[in-house]
Design a protein around this motif. Structure first.
Motif, PDB file in Angstrom:
ATOM      1  N   PHE A 156       0.717  -1.145  -0.087  1.00 48.06           N
ATOM      2  CA  PHE A 156       0.225  -0.038  -0.061  1.00 48.06           C
ATOM      3  C   PHE A 156       0.844   1.283   0.042  1.00 48.06           C
ATOM      4  CE2 PHE A 156      -2.196   3.485   2.033  1.00 48.06           C
ATOM      5  CZ  PHE A 156      -3.689   3.422   1.628  1.00 48.06           C
ATOM      6  N   LEU A 157       1.924   1.100   0.717  1.00 46.87           N
ATOM      7  CA  LEU A 157       2.922   2.468   0.801  1.00 46.87           C
ATOM      8  C   LEU A 157       3.527   2.586  -0.263  1.00 46.87           C
ATOM      9  CD1 LEU A 157       3.876   1.896   4.500  1.00 46.87           C
ATOM     10  CD2 LEU A 157       2.429   3.626   3.677  1.00 46.87           C
ATOM     11  N   PHE A 158       3.729   1.401  -1.133  1.00 47.47           N
ATOM     12  CA  PHE A 158       4.675   1.802  -2.535  1.00 47.47           C
ATOM     13  C   PHE A 158       3.666   2.516  -3.223  1.00 47.47           C
ATOM     14  CE2 PHE A 158       7.617  -1.466  -1.399  1.00 47.47           C
ATOM     15  CZ  PHE A 158       9.011  -1.110  -1.915  1.00 47.47           C
ATOM     16  N   TRP A 159       2.362   2.389  -3.370  1.00 47.46           N
ATOM     17  CA  TRP A 159       1.383   2.984  -4.181  1.00 47.46           C
ATOM     18  C   TRP A 159       1.136   4.494  -3.645  1.00 47.46           C
ATOM     19  CZ3 TRP A 159       0.716   2.722  -9.049  1.00 47.46           C
ATOM     20  CH2 TRP A 159      -0.426   3.155  -9.743  1.00 47.46           C
ATOM     21  N   TYR A 160       0.699   4.522  -2.559  1.00 52.10           N
ATOM     22  CA  TYR A 160       0.391   5.728  -1.843  1.00 52.10           C
ATOM     23  C   TYR A 160       1.812   6.121  -0.729  1.00 52.10           C
ATOM     24  CZ  TYR A 160      -4.343   4.840  -3.196  1.00 52.10           C
ATOM     25  OH  TYR A 160      -5.480   4.526  -3.897  1.00 52.10           O
ATOM     26  N   PRO A 161       2.589   7.120  -1.282  1.00 53.39           N
ATOM     27  CA  PRO A 161       3.698   7.311  -0.766  1.00 53.39           C
ATOM     28  C   PRO A 161       3.437   8.392   0.430  1.00 53.39           C
ATOM     29  CG  PRO A 161       3.606   8.612  -2.728  1.00 53.39           C
ATOM     30  CD  PRO A 161       2.329   7.789  -2.764  1.00 53.39           C
ATOM     31  N   VAL A 162       2.821   7.712   1.483  1.00 55.67           N
ATOM     32  CA  VAL A 162       2.535   8.455   2.692  1.00 55.67           C
ATOM     33  C   VAL A 162       3.850   8.851   3.440  1.00 55.67           C
ATOM     34  CG1 VAL A 162       1.473   8.235   5.093  1.00 55.67           C
ATOM     35  CG2 VAL A 162       0.151   7.160   3.062  1.00 55.67           C
ATOM     36  N   PRO A 163       4.257   9.935   3.704  1.00 56.96           N
ATOM     37  CA  PRO A 163       5.496  10.356   4.442  1.00 56.96           C
ATOM     38  C   PRO A 163       5.493   9.513   5.886  1.00 56.96           C
ATOM     39  CG  PRO A 163       4.550  12.185   3.731  1.00 56.96           C
ATOM     40  CD  PRO A 163       3.238  11.365   3.588  1.00 56.96           C
ATOM     41  N   VAL A 231       8.220   6.357   0.691  1.00 54.19           N
ATOM     42  CA  VAL A 231       8.629   5.390  -0.474  1.00 54.19           C
ATOM     43  C   VAL A 231       7.600   5.149  -1.744  1.00 54.19           C
ATOM     44  CG1 VAL A 231       9.634   2.891  -0.956  1.00 54.19           C
ATOM     45  CG2 VAL A 231       9.940   3.950   1.255  1.00 54.19           C
ATOM     46  N   ALA A 232       7.882   5.613  -2.926  1.00 52.31           N
ATOM     47  CA  ALA A 232       6.782   5.760  -3.841  1.00 52.31           C
ATOM     48  C   ALA A 232       7.109   4.626  -5.077  1.00 52.31           C
ATOM     49  CB  ALA A 232       6.813   6.967  -4.564  1.00 52.31           C
ATOM     50  N   PHE A 233       6.117   3.960  -5.333  1.00 50.43           N
ATOM     51  CA  PHE A 233       6.102   3.177  -6.689  1.00 50.43           C
ATOM     52  C   PHE A 233       5.893   3.902  -7.937  1.00 50.43           C
ATOM     53  CE2 PHE A 233       3.931   0.076  -9.306  1.00 50.43           C
ATOM     54  CZ  PHE A 233       5.045  -0.624  -9.634  1.00 50.43           C
ATOM     55  N   ALA A 234       5.009   4.836  -7.611  1.00 51.30           N
ATOM     56  CA  ALA A 234       4.776   5.868  -8.657  1.00 51.30           C
ATOM     57  C   ALA A 234       5.732   6.348  -9.428  1.00 51.30           C
ATOM     58  CB  ALA A 234       3.902   6.943  -8.178  1.00 51.30           C
ATOM     59  N   VAL A 235       5.636   6.449 -10.833  1.00 55.06           N
ATOM     60  CA  VAL A 235       6.958   6.732 -11.310  1.00 55.06           C
ATOM     61  C   VAL A 235       7.024   8.377 -11.803  1.00 55.06           C
ATOM     62  CG1 VAL A 235       6.865   4.504 -13.038  1.00 55.06           C
ATOM     63  CG2 VAL A 235       5.384   6.495 -13.540  1.00 55.06           C
ATOM     64  N   LEU A 244      -2.074  10.957  -3.496  1.00 57.20           N
ATOM     65  CA  LEU A 244      -2.146  11.289  -2.245  1.00 57.20           C
ATOM     66  C   LEU A 244      -3.291  12.346  -1.829  1.00 57.20           C
ATOM     67  CD1 LEU A 244       1.633  12.039  -1.278  1.00 57.20           C
ATOM     68  CD2 LEU A 244       0.159  10.370  -0.192  1.00 57.20           C
ATOM     69  N   GLN A 245      -3.620  12.913  -3.146  1.00 59.94           N
ATOM     70  CA  GLN A 245      -4.864  13.538  -3.055  1.00 59.94           C
ATOM     71  C   GLN A 245      -6.254  12.738  -2.921  1.00 59.94           C
ATOM     72  OE1 GLN A 245      -4.521  16.238  -6.554  1.00 59.94           O
ATOM     73  NE2 GLN A 245      -3.946  17.929  -5.380  1.00 59.94           N
ATOM     74  N   ARG A 246      -5.982  11.611  -3.589  1.00 63.80           N
ATOM     75  CA  ARG A 246      -7.180  10.622  -3.409  1.00 63.80           C
ATOM     76  C   ARG A 246      -7.179   9.933  -2.171  1.00 63.80           C
ATOM     77  NH1 ARG A 246      -5.930   6.404  -7.619  1.00 63.80           N
ATOM     78  NH2 ARG A 246      -5.849   8.344  -8.972  1.00 63.80           N
ATOM     79  N   LEU A 247      -6.231   9.825  -1.414  1.00 64.11           N
ATOM     80  CA  LEU A 247      -6.168   9.265  -0.211  1.00 64.11           C
ATOM     81  C   LEU A 247      -6.660  10.252   0.809  1.00 64.11           C
ATOM     82  CD1 LEU A 247      -5.238   6.632   1.464  1.00 64.11           C
ATOM     83  CD2 LEU A 247      -2.994   7.881   1.903  1.00 64.11           C
ATOM     84  N   GLU A 248      -6.347  11.506   0.674  1.00 62.75           N
ATOM     85  CA  GLU A 248      -7.145  12.568   1.525  1.00 62.75           C
ATOM     86  C   GLU A 248      -8.518  12.683   1.413  1.00 62.75           C
ATOM     87  OE1 GLU A 248      -7.351  15.443   4.431  1.00 62.75           O
ATOM     88  OE2 GLU A 248      -5.466  14.073   4.030  1.00 62.75           O
ATOM     89  N   SER A 249      -9.040  12.688  -0.024  1.00 57.34           N
ATOM     90  CA  SER A 249     -10.415  12.760  -0.148  1.00 57.34           C
ATOM     91  C   SER A 249     -11.232  11.511   0.457  1.00 57.34           C
ATOM     92  CB  SER A 249     -10.673  12.487  -1.724  1.00 57.34           C
ATOM     93  OG  SER A 249     -10.169  13.622  -2.375  1.00 57.34           O
ATOM     94  N   MET A 250     -10.515  10.249   0.504  1.00 59.25           N
ATOM     95  CA  MET A 250     -11.090   9.104   1.172  1.00 59.25           C
ATOM     96  C   MET A 250     -11.242   9.278   2.704  1.00 59.25           C
ATOM     97  SD  MET A 250      -9.072   6.010  -0.816  1.00 59.25           S
ATOM     98  CE  MET A 250      -9.395   4.988   0.325  1.00 59.25           C
ATOM     99  N   ASN A 251     -10.048   9.808   3.179  1.00 61.08           N
ATOM    100  CA  ASN A 251     -10.204  10.370   4.748  1.00 61.08           C
ATOM    101  C   ASN A 251     -11.171  11.317   5.241  1.00 61.08           C
ATOM    102  OD1 ASN A 251      -8.322  10.179   7.295  1.00 61.08           O
ATOM    103  ND2 ASN A 251      -8.275  12.226   6.941  1.00 61.08           N
TER     104      ASN A 251
END
Length: 261
Positions: A156-163, A231-235, A244-251
């Motif tokens: 999950f953290l590879f896809w959503y690079p939460v600090p 740690v980001a998997f995103a290129v 991260l914006q999508r994650l914040e919207s979910m939150n």
């Protein structure tokens, strides 16, 4: 009769010393309040070792102390997983609240299902060896579930690079190795109970446990409590911002539901 290998005995003593050193270090650099579940687990494990130390490994008192104390230690490891989850999502309180309840329910259901599947193998008149095998099967299943949880969290953290803080990243990585070694060591022991395979499995497990403790002693640092970039998997940076914006919207959506409930 169980015969402890010399190397296994060495790791046992080294384990106890390193747990004390780790606890001292966490308190000395002011990180104990931040990693309460880890401290509790180390305190319980150290206390259990001190009680077991003067007992004969083949005696009933040894078996009773182990069987009665191990559930407390396993419960502490579940709190470790919850502590990791809570710290990863500490800035996303909605996701943290929702996920924590799901995790507790998943652990309870999975553990119950695992024990039920194994308990049907034994009758009411089961021998102590079979009861111990059942106990170890449940313990191994719990370690495996904790490992799967940490691996899933890592993906999950590879896809959503939460600090993340470096200390927290090391916390996750080392506990993943610890849970994997614990589950594999128990598996080897159940394949050849009382035999050399069991002793080698236990020695391997204790050796990896010792290495994990060494890593924590040297890797926990006060200045590594600052946030890293994640740690980001995103290129691309643009994609990182988007997820991260999508994650914040979910939150925010979860928080809104909680407030309106």
């Amino acid at each position: 009769m169980v015969k402890i290998l010399p190397l296994e005995q060495f790791f046992w003593y080294a384990n106890m010393v390193l747990k004390v050193v780790l606890l001292w270090r966490l308190f000395a650099i002011g990180l104990a309040p931040r990693y309460k579940a880890l401290c509790v687990a180390m305190i319980l494990a150290t206390a259990r070792t001190l009680v077991l130390l003067p007992l004969n490994v083949n005696s009933l008192p040894y078996a009773y102390v182990y069987l009665l104390s191990q559930p407390l230690l396993l419960l502490a490891y579940i709190f470790v997983a919850l502590e990791i989850y809570g710290q990863v999502f500490e800035t996303y309180q909605g996701i943290s609240f929702l996920g924590r309840g799901f995790l507790v329910a998943a652990f309870a259901v999975s553990t119950g299902a695992s024990l039920w599947l194994h308990v049907t193998e034994f009758g009411v008149q089961s021998s102590p060896q079979k009861i111990l095998s059942l106990y170890l099967a449940g313990e191994s299943a719990l370690y495996m579930m904790l490992l799967v949880f940490l691996v899933a969290l890592g993906l999950f953290l590879f896809w959503y690079p939460v600090p993340l803080r470096k200390n927290l990243l090391h916390y996750i990585l080392v506990f993943s190795v610890f849970f994997a070694a614990s589950s594999f060591g128990i598996y080897m022991g159940r394949q050849a109970p009382g035999g050399m395979g069991a002793r080698l499995g236990s020695t391997l497990r204790m050796g990896i446990d010792t290495a994990c403790l060494c890593c924590w002693v040297f890797l926990f640092r006060r200045d590594w409590e600052e946030k890293s970039t994640g740690v980001a998997f995103a290129v691309s940076g643009a994609h990182q911002v988007q997820v991260l914006q999508r994650l914040e919207s979910m939150n925010q959506a979860i928080l809104s539901v909680r407030k309106s409930a």
